[in-house]
Motif scaffolding. Structure first.
Motif, PDB file in Angstrom:
ATOM      1  N   UNK A  95      35.652  59.445  28.490  1.00  0.00           N
ATOM      2  CA  UNK A  95      36.230  58.375  27.677  1.00  0.00           C
ATOM      3  C   UNK A  95      36.261  58.781  26.216  1.00  0.00           C
ATOM      4  N   UNK A  96      37.211  58.214  25.508  1.00  0.00           N
ATOM      5  CA  UNK A  96      37.211  58.259  24.041  1.00  0.00           C
ATOM      6  C   UNK A  96      36.561  56.991  23.497  1.00  0.00           C
ATOM      7  N   UNK A  97      36.820  55.881  24.194  1.00  0.00           N
ATOM      8  CA  UNK A  97      36.145  54.634  23.852  1.00  0.00           C
ATOM      9  C   UNK A  97      35.758  53.930  25.146  1.00  0.00           C
ATOM     10  N   UNK A  98      34.519  53.465  25.180  1.00  0.00           N
ATOM     11  CA  UNK A  98      33.977  52.785  26.358  1.00  0.00           C
ATOM     12  C   UNK A  98      33.748  51.323  26.027  1.00  0.00           C
ATOM     13  N   UNK A  99      34.129  50.445  26.945  1.00  0.00           N
ATOM     14  CA  UNK A  99      33.900  49.007  26.769  1.00  0.00           C
ATOM     15  C   UNK A  99      33.061  48.501  27.943  1.00  0.00           C
ATOM     16  N   UNK A 100      31.915  47.923  27.621  1.00  0.00           N
ATOM     17  CA  UNK A 100      31.044  47.346  28.640  1.00  0.00           C
ATOM     18  C   UNK A 100      31.409  45.883  28.832  1.00  0.00           C
ATOM     19  N   UNK A 101      31.786  45.539  30.069  1.00  0.00           N
ATOM     20  CA  UNK A 101      32.073  44.152  30.431  1.00  0.00           C
ATOM     21  C   UNK A 101      31.337  43.862  31.738  1.00  0.00           C
ATOM     22  N   UNK A 102      30.037  44.161  31.728  1.00  0.00           N
ATOM     23  CA  UNK A 102      29.227  44.135  32.945  1.00  0.00           C
ATOM     24  C   UNK A 102      28.778  42.737  33.342  1.00  0.00           C
ATOM     25  N   UNK A 103      29.053  41.726  32.511  1.00  0.00           N
ATOM     26  CA  UNK A 103      28.783  40.348  32.902  1.00  0.00           C
ATOM     27  C   UNK A 103      27.314  40.004  32.967  1.00  0.00           C
ATOM     28  N   UNK A 104      26.990  39.108  33.880  1.00  0.00           N
ATOM     29  CA  UNK A 104      25.619  38.626  34.038  1.00  0.00           C
ATOM     30  C   UNK A 104      25.311  38.459  35.514  1.00  0.00           C
ATOM     31  N   UNK A 105      24.037  38.459  35.818  1.00  0.00           N
ATOM     32  CA  UNK A 105      23.571  38.301  37.198  1.00  0.00           C
ATOM     33  C   UNK A 105      22.831  36.984  37.356  1.00  0.00           C
ATOM     34  N   UNK A 106      22.905  36.428  38.551  1.00  0.00           N
ATOM     35  CA  UNK A 106      22.173  35.195  38.828  1.00  0.00           C
ATOM     36  C   UNK A 106      20.670  35.454  38.778  1.00  0.00           C
ATOM     37  N   UNK A 237      21.427  36.028  33.760  1.00  0.00           N
ATOM     38  CA  UNK A 237      20.860  36.963  32.793  1.00  0.00           C
ATOM     39  C   UNK A 237      21.865  38.087  32.564  1.00  0.00           C
ATOM     40  N   UNK A 238      22.189  38.415  31.307  1.00  0.00           N
ATOM     41  CA  UNK A 238      23.147  39.495  31.046  1.00  0.00           C
ATOM     42  C   UNK A 238      22.760  40.785  31.750  1.00  0.00           C
ATOM     43  N   UNK A 239      23.751  41.444  32.315  1.00  0.00           N
ATOM     44  CA  UNK A 239      23.518  42.706  33.021  1.00  0.00           C
ATOM     45  C   UNK A 239      23.570  43.836  31.994  1.00  0.00           C
ATOM     46  N   UNK A 240      22.401  44.236  31.531  1.00  0.00           N
ATOM     47  CA  UNK A 240      22.313  45.209  30.438  1.00  0.00           C
ATOM     48  C   UNK A 240      21.613  46.500  30.851  1.00  0.00           C
ATOM     49  N   UNK A 241      21.344  46.674  32.133  1.00  0.00           N
ATOM     50  CA  UNK A 241      20.528  47.810  32.576  1.00  0.00           C
ATOM     51  C   UNK A 241      21.141  49.150  32.165  1.00  0.00           C
ATOM     52  N   UNK A 242      22.433  49.327  32.404  1.00  0.00           N
ATOM     53  CA  UNK A 242      23.081  50.603  32.079  1.00  0.00           C
ATOM     54  C   UNK A 242      23.088  50.829  30.574  1.00  0.00           C
ATOM     55  N   UNK A 243      23.342  49.765  29.805  1.00  0.00           N
ATOM     56  CA  UNK A 243      23.367  49.884  28.345  1.00  0.00           C
ATOM     57  C   UNK A 243      21.989  50.249  27.803  1.00  0.00           C
ATOM     58  N   UNK A 244      20.957  49.604  28.325  1.00  0.00           N
ATOM     59  CA  UNK A 244      19.599  49.896  27.859  1.00  0.00           C
ATOM     60  C   UNK A 244      19.198  51.328  28.203  1.00  0.00           C
ATOM     61  N   UNK A 245      19.543  51.772  29.424  1.00  0.00           N
ATOM     62  CA  UNK A 245      19.200  53.138  29.829  1.00  0.00           C
ATOM     63  C   UNK A 245      19.902  54.178  28.966  1.00  0.00           C
ATOM     64  N   UNK A 273      27.799  39.931  28.895  1.00  0.00           N
ATOM     65  CA  UNK A 273      26.759  40.926  28.618  1.00  0.00           C
ATOM     66  C   UNK A 273      26.546  41.129  27.128  1.00  0.00           C
ATOM     67  N   UNK A 274      27.453  40.624  26.287  1.00  0.00           N
ATOM     68  CA  UNK A 274      27.410  40.892  24.850  1.00  0.00           C
ATOM     69  C   UNK A 274      26.614  39.821  24.101  1.00  0.00           C
ATOM     70  N   UNK A 275      25.863  40.249  23.113  1.00  0.00           N
ATOM     71  CA  UNK A 275      25.116  39.338  22.242  1.00  0.00           C
ATOM     72  C   UNK A 275      25.632  39.506  20.815  1.00  0.00           C
ATOM     73  N   UNK A 276      26.300  38.468  20.326  1.00  0.00           N
ATOM     74  CA  UNK A 276      26.904  38.504  18.988  1.00  0.00           C
ATOM     75  C   UNK A 276      26.191  37.504  18.094  1.00  0.00           C
TER      76      UNK A 276
END
Length: 477
Positions: A95-106, A237-245, A273-276
């Motif tokens: 990728x040249x630019x990556x966008x995370x839209x991983x959502x949230x999990x129950x 809960x936001x799905x942030x596992x890949x971003x955190x890793x 998944x985003x916190x603004x």
């Protein structure tokens, strides 16, 4: 330019569509973990109620040269140095630019008996969850719903509409405590009871036990409830596992700035998944607004684009229940210059509360039928002055004056009136599309995306189309 979108939910699919619509020489690839095409998640409760079928949920996939959508692909890691994404299938995507839209999990609460989750216990978040709930509800007589928030109540009403006896168990003293005050919660509980949904409030769950085709829910006060199905609606809960890793800055969600950029400028995040500014979205309108900003920035359509959150309006989508909540209704009633107006009629299931600061509506709760709900939402959304006769907003009619609500007459609506909150579509935009050749509600929706979100504006869209057909008929061939 290679843009890689991780997540094919409502935010990710909208971003890919916005990028494709802006044209240009770029390759857009979307990777979705779910095995099916993108769908309207917020209409799952309507599917549960039997009002629509699965094909009605499907969102239009972006199509055209340079656009690829892969489903059933789970991203397992991000190599920021190499600008690559790794998947569970052993593939690598550059990728040249990556966008995370991983959502949230129950959220599955840490209760005894829920590790692992038994077959007849289902969290309610995805289309796969909805399918499991419907399969378990087939031939069932009773259902329990753990969680009295927005989604839990929509699930409960949907199951009740299918003939099940439903009980909602909520640990807080009243329903939807994040959006409603105690009085509104009580009126809502009464309305639900008349619709076949019983509520048990102020009692936490203590454990779950499955026994054959039955499931038991033990309560902290010693009671045991038994049903054929238990639906978990205990938040997300936001799905942030890949971003955190990958070493990105993560708090509750993936931290982003006004440009929706993460701590790595080559990576953005949008949606659940985003916190603004210390805030998570959780609603479709801000997620789609974020997708629009990222698309404008990546394509150069608007280099100055920035995400500016707008006040959100919560609507409960359940047959027989009318509810809208917005803004702040929890502040002190003794604040100088702040007016508090309330009206309650529990017998009719009606409650209205308005909070007005210097002639501007800063918060409102409307439960039950109220013809002025459209006007209230517009006043809140645009920050325009409220009418001098406040009763017109509480009761839906003006006293000694013309009606405040213009919902019944599109001719009286200003062109700037927002019809679709999810997509920020105004009456003026619908009129322009009509005059450009869109002649049916479906064609107006396709041209503007109105009524493709939560669906609460569908009736208004149809009304405007009907009005236009009378006042601005197409020329005779």
């Amino acid at each position: 330019m290679r843009v890689l979108v991780v997540g094919n939910g409502m935010a990710g699919s909208r971003l890919a569509a916005d990028l494709q619509a802006r044209g240009g020489d770029r390759k857009v690839t979307t990777l979705g973990a779910e095995p099916h095409r993108a769908y309207n998640r917020i209409m799952l409760s309507t599917l549960l109620a039997g009002k629509i079928e699965e094909p009605d949920l499907e969102l239009t996939d972006p199509a055209g040269p340079g656009v690829e959508v892969r489903t059933g692909v789970t991203v397992t890691g991000i190599d920021r140095a190499a600008r690559q994404v790794h998947t569970d299938q052993g593939e690598r995507y550059d990728y040249d630019h990556l966008v995370l839209a991983t959502g949230a999990r129950a959220v599955v609460p840490p209760l005894p008996g829920l590790d692992p989750v038994p077959d007849r216990v289902v969290p309610f978040r995805t289309l796969a969850d909805c399918r499991r709930i419907l399969a378990a509800a087939e031939g069932a007589g009773e259902a329990l719903v753990l969680g009295g928030g927005l989604l839990g109540l929509e699930a409960a009403r949907g199951l009740a509409a299918r003939g099940l006896r439903v009980t909602v168990v909520h640990p807080r003293p009243h329903l939807m405590e994040r959006q409603l005050d105690p009085t509104a919660g009580a009126v809502l509980a009464g309305t639900l009871d008349r619709l076949g949904v019983r509520t048990l409030l102020g009692v936490p769950a203590a454990g779950v036990a499955a026994e054959g085709d039955r499931v038991h829910l033990d309560l902290a006060d010693g009671r045991r409830l038994t049903a054929d199905l238990l639906v978990l609606s205990c938040g997300v809960r936001p799905d942030t596992a890949v971003a955190a890793a990958a070493g990105l800055t993560v708090r509750r969600g993936v931290v982003v700035d006004d440009r929706l950029r993460t701590s790595d400028p080559a990576i953005s995040a949008v949606g659940d998944c985003a916190e603004h500014r210390d805030t998570l979205t959780g609603l479709v309108a801000p997620a789609w607004a974020q997708a629009r900003v990222v698309a404008d920035l990546l394509t150069g359509t608007d280099p100055a684009a920035r995400y500016r959150p707008r006040p959100g309006v919560t609507r409960l989508k359940a047959a027989g229940v009318d509810l809208a909540a917005m803004g702040d209704t929890t502040g002190s009633t003794q604040t100088p210059g702040v007016e508090e107006l309330t009206f309650t009629d529990p017998t009719r299931g009606t409650y209205a509360r308005l909070r007005i600061d210097r002639d501007r509506l800063t918060g409102a709760i409307l439960v039950g039928e109220n013809p002025s709900v459209g006007t209230v939402v517009q006043l809140f959304d645009r920050g325009t002055p409220v009418p001098a006769d406040r009763r017109s907003l509480l009761l839906g009619r003006a006293f000694g004056t013309a009606p405040v609500s213009t919902a019944g007459s599109p001719a009286l609506m200003p062109d700037a009136t927002t019809i679709c909150q999810c997509n920020d579509v105004t009456k003026g935009a619908l009129v322009a599309c009509w005059r450009a050749g869109a002649r049916t509600p479906a064609e107006l929706s396709a041209a503007t995306r109105a009524a493709t979100g939560c669906g609460t504006c569908r009736e208004a869209l149809t009304g405007i189309a009907t009005w236009l057909a009378t006042t601005d008929p197409p020329p005779t061939p």
